[in-house]
Enzyme design. Sequence first.
Site, PDB file in Angstrom:
ATOM      1  N   PRO A  10     -30.815 144.120 135.532  1.00  0.00           N
ATOM      2  CA  PRO A  10     -31.920 143.879 134.615  1.00  0.00           C
ATOM      3  C   PRO A  10     -32.825 145.085 134.413  1.00  0.00           C
ATOM      4  CG  PRO A  10     -32.280 142.715 136.679  1.00  0.00           C
ATOM      5  CD  PRO A  10     -30.890 143.269 136.715  1.00  0.00           C
ATOM      6  N   ASN A  11     -33.226 145.238 133.168  1.00  0.00           N
ATOM      7  CA  ASN A  11     -34.179 146.241 132.702  1.00  0.00           C
ATOM      8  C   ASN A  11     -33.631 147.661 132.655  1.00  0.00           C
ATOM      9  OD1 ASN A  11     -36.338 144.320 132.365  1.00  0.00           O
ATOM     10  ND2 ASN A  11     -36.465 144.287 134.594  1.00  0.00           N
ATOM     11  N   ARG A  18     -38.904 152.939 130.008  1.00  0.00           N
ATOM     12  CA  ARG A  18     -39.563 152.059 130.982  1.00  0.00           C
ATOM     13  C   ARG A  18     -40.037 152.861 132.183  1.00  0.00           C
ATOM     14  NH1 ARG A  18     -36.819 148.827 135.557  1.00  0.00           N
ATOM     15  NH2 ARG A  18     -38.562 147.613 136.338  1.00  0.00           N
ATOM     16  N   TYR A  23     -38.789 155.956 136.978  1.00  0.00           N
ATOM     17  CA  TYR A  23     -37.348 155.953 136.739  1.00  0.00           C
ATOM     18  C   TYR A  23     -36.828 157.166 135.983  1.00  0.00           C
ATOM     19  CZ  TYR A  23     -38.027 151.168 138.233  1.00  0.00           C
ATOM     20  OH  TYR A  23     -38.373 150.058 138.954  1.00  0.00           O
ATOM     21  N   ASN A  74     -26.162 149.027 140.522  1.00  0.00           N
ATOM     22  CA  ASN A  74     -27.618 149.114 140.480  1.00  0.00           C
ATOM     23  C   ASN A  74     -28.075 147.744 139.998  1.00  0.00           C
ATOM     24  OD1 ASN A  74     -30.320 149.504 140.006  1.00  0.00           O
ATOM     25  ND2 ASN A  74     -30.069 151.533 139.108  1.00  0.00           N
ATOM     26  N   ALA A  77     -33.972 144.597 140.269  1.00  0.00           N
ATOM     27  CA  ALA A  77     -34.751 143.660 141.087  1.00  0.00           C
ATOM     28  C   ALA A  77     -33.900 142.565 141.725  1.00  0.00           C
ATOM     29  CB  ALA A  77     -35.859 143.045 140.246  1.00  0.00           C
ATOM     30  N   HIS A  80     -33.174 142.447 145.572  1.00  0.00           N
ATOM     31  CA  HIS A  80     -34.114 141.889 146.554  1.00  0.00           C
ATOM     32  C   HIS A  80     -34.172 140.368 146.528  1.00  0.00           C
ATOM     33  CE1 HIS A  80     -35.143 146.068 146.198  1.00  0.00           C
ATOM     34  NE2 HIS A  80     -35.518 145.873 144.953  1.00  0.00           N
ATOM     35  N   ASP A  87     -22.983 137.193 147.433  1.00  0.00           N
ATOM     36  CA  ASP A  87     -21.783 136.375 147.624  1.00  0.00           C
ATOM     37  C   ASP A  87     -20.650 136.806 146.703  1.00  0.00           C
ATOM     38  OD1 ASP A  87     -23.070 134.907 149.583  1.00  0.00           O
ATOM     39  OD2 ASP A  87     -23.419 133.143 148.307  1.00  0.00           O
ATOM     40  N   GLU A  98     -24.518 150.240 146.789  1.00  0.00           N
ATOM     41  CA  GLU A  98     -25.806 149.879 146.206  1.00  0.00           C
ATOM     42  C   GLU A  98     -26.505 151.156 145.758  1.00  0.00           C
ATOM     43  OE1 GLU A  98     -30.124 148.357 147.798  1.00  0.00           O
ATOM     44  OE2 GLU A  98     -28.354 147.505 148.773  1.00  0.00           O
ATOM     45  N   HIS A 100     -29.971 152.893 143.588  1.00  0.00           N
ATOM     46  CA  HIS A 100     -31.297 152.783 142.969  1.00  0.00           C
ATOM     47  C   HIS A 100     -31.747 154.153 142.512  1.00  0.00           C
ATOM     48  CE1 HIS A 100     -31.754 148.715 144.465  1.00  0.00           C
ATOM     49  NE2 HIS A 100     -31.280 149.156 145.608  1.00  0.00           N
ATOM     50  N   LEU A 101     -32.383 154.217 141.361  1.00  0.00           N
ATOM     51  CA  LEU A 101     -32.927 155.470 140.857  1.00  0.00           C
ATOM     52  C   LEU A 101     -34.110 155.934 141.699  1.00  0.00           C
ATOM     53  CD1 LEU A 101     -32.763 154.497 137.114  1.00  0.00           C
ATOM     54  CD2 LEU A 101     -31.440 156.324 138.179  1.00  0.00           C
ATOM     55  N   SER A 102     -34.985 155.016 142.044  1.00  0.00           N
ATOM     56  CA  SER A 102     -36.180 155.341 142.828  1.00  0.00           C
ATOM     57  C   SER A 102     -35.905 155.106 144.310  1.00  0.00           C
ATOM     58  CB  SER A 102     -37.368 154.484 142.377  1.00  0.00           C
ATOM     59  OG  SER A 102     -37.144 153.130 142.716  1.00  0.00           O
ATOM     60  N   ARG A 107     -41.687 152.251 148.098  1.00  0.00           N
ATOM     61  CA  ARG A 107     -42.374 151.409 147.116  1.00  0.00           C
ATOM     62  C   ARG A 107     -42.887 150.131 147.788  1.00  0.00           C
ATOM     63  NH1 ARG A 107     -39.019 150.997 141.803  1.00  0.00           N
ATOM     64  NH2 ARG A 107     -41.032 150.190 141.113  1.00  0.00           N
ATOM     65  N   ARG A 111     -39.490 145.397 148.040  1.00  0.00           N
ATOM     66  CA  ARG A 111     -38.319 146.199 147.666  1.00  0.00           C
ATOM     67  C   ARG A 111     -37.567 146.732 148.881  1.00  0.00           C
ATOM     68  NH1 ARG A 111     -38.610 146.942 142.075  1.00  0.00           N
ATOM     69  NH2 ARG A 111     -40.732 146.838 141.265  1.00  0.00           N
TER      70      ARG A 111
END
Length: 145
Positions: A10-11, A18, A23, A74, A77, A80, A87, A98, A100-102, A107, A111
Site C-alpha cells: 500500500p501507498n 508521498r 521515502y 515491500n 504498513a 506491521h 501466512d 522484507e 523498506h525504503l526507510s 521511526r 514500525r
Amino acid sequence: MTSILVLNGPNLNLLGSRQPEVYGATTLADIEKMCADWADANGCTISFAQSNHEGALIDHIHAARGVSDGIVLNAGAYTHTSVALMDAIASVDLPAIELHLSNVHAREDFRHVSYIAKVSIGIICGFGARGYIMALDAMQAHVKD
C-alpha cells in the site's frame, strides 16, 4: 535463470510524491526500471506487482508458487499488521526478503514490529531505492547457494 517477484504494498504507488523527506523522490516506475536494468545485467527475470489491497498481495504471493524462485516484498504498513501476508509467504515455500525504503527502526515504535520478518530470509531497510538492488543481489545469491 533466476526469477524474482518484486511485490509492493500500500501507498508505494505514490512514491516520488508521498513524503519525499521519508521515502525520497524516486517513483515506483523508476524503481521498476532500475530493477529491470539490474535483471538484464544479471541474467535474471523479474516480475513486478503493486497493490493497496491485502488480498491482492496474497494472490500475487500465491501465484508466485512454481513460477518465481523468490520474493522481494515491500509490504508497507502491512508489514506491521498482516498475519495473513505472513501466512501466505509461509504457505508458498519460497524465500522472501522484507524490504523498506526507510529505516523502520528509527521511526515510530509500531514500525518496529514485523510479521513479515518471521518468515523472511532477511530484511533490508533504510537505503532508499538502492535497497531494491541490495535485495535482488541477496535473493539471487541465496537462490544460487
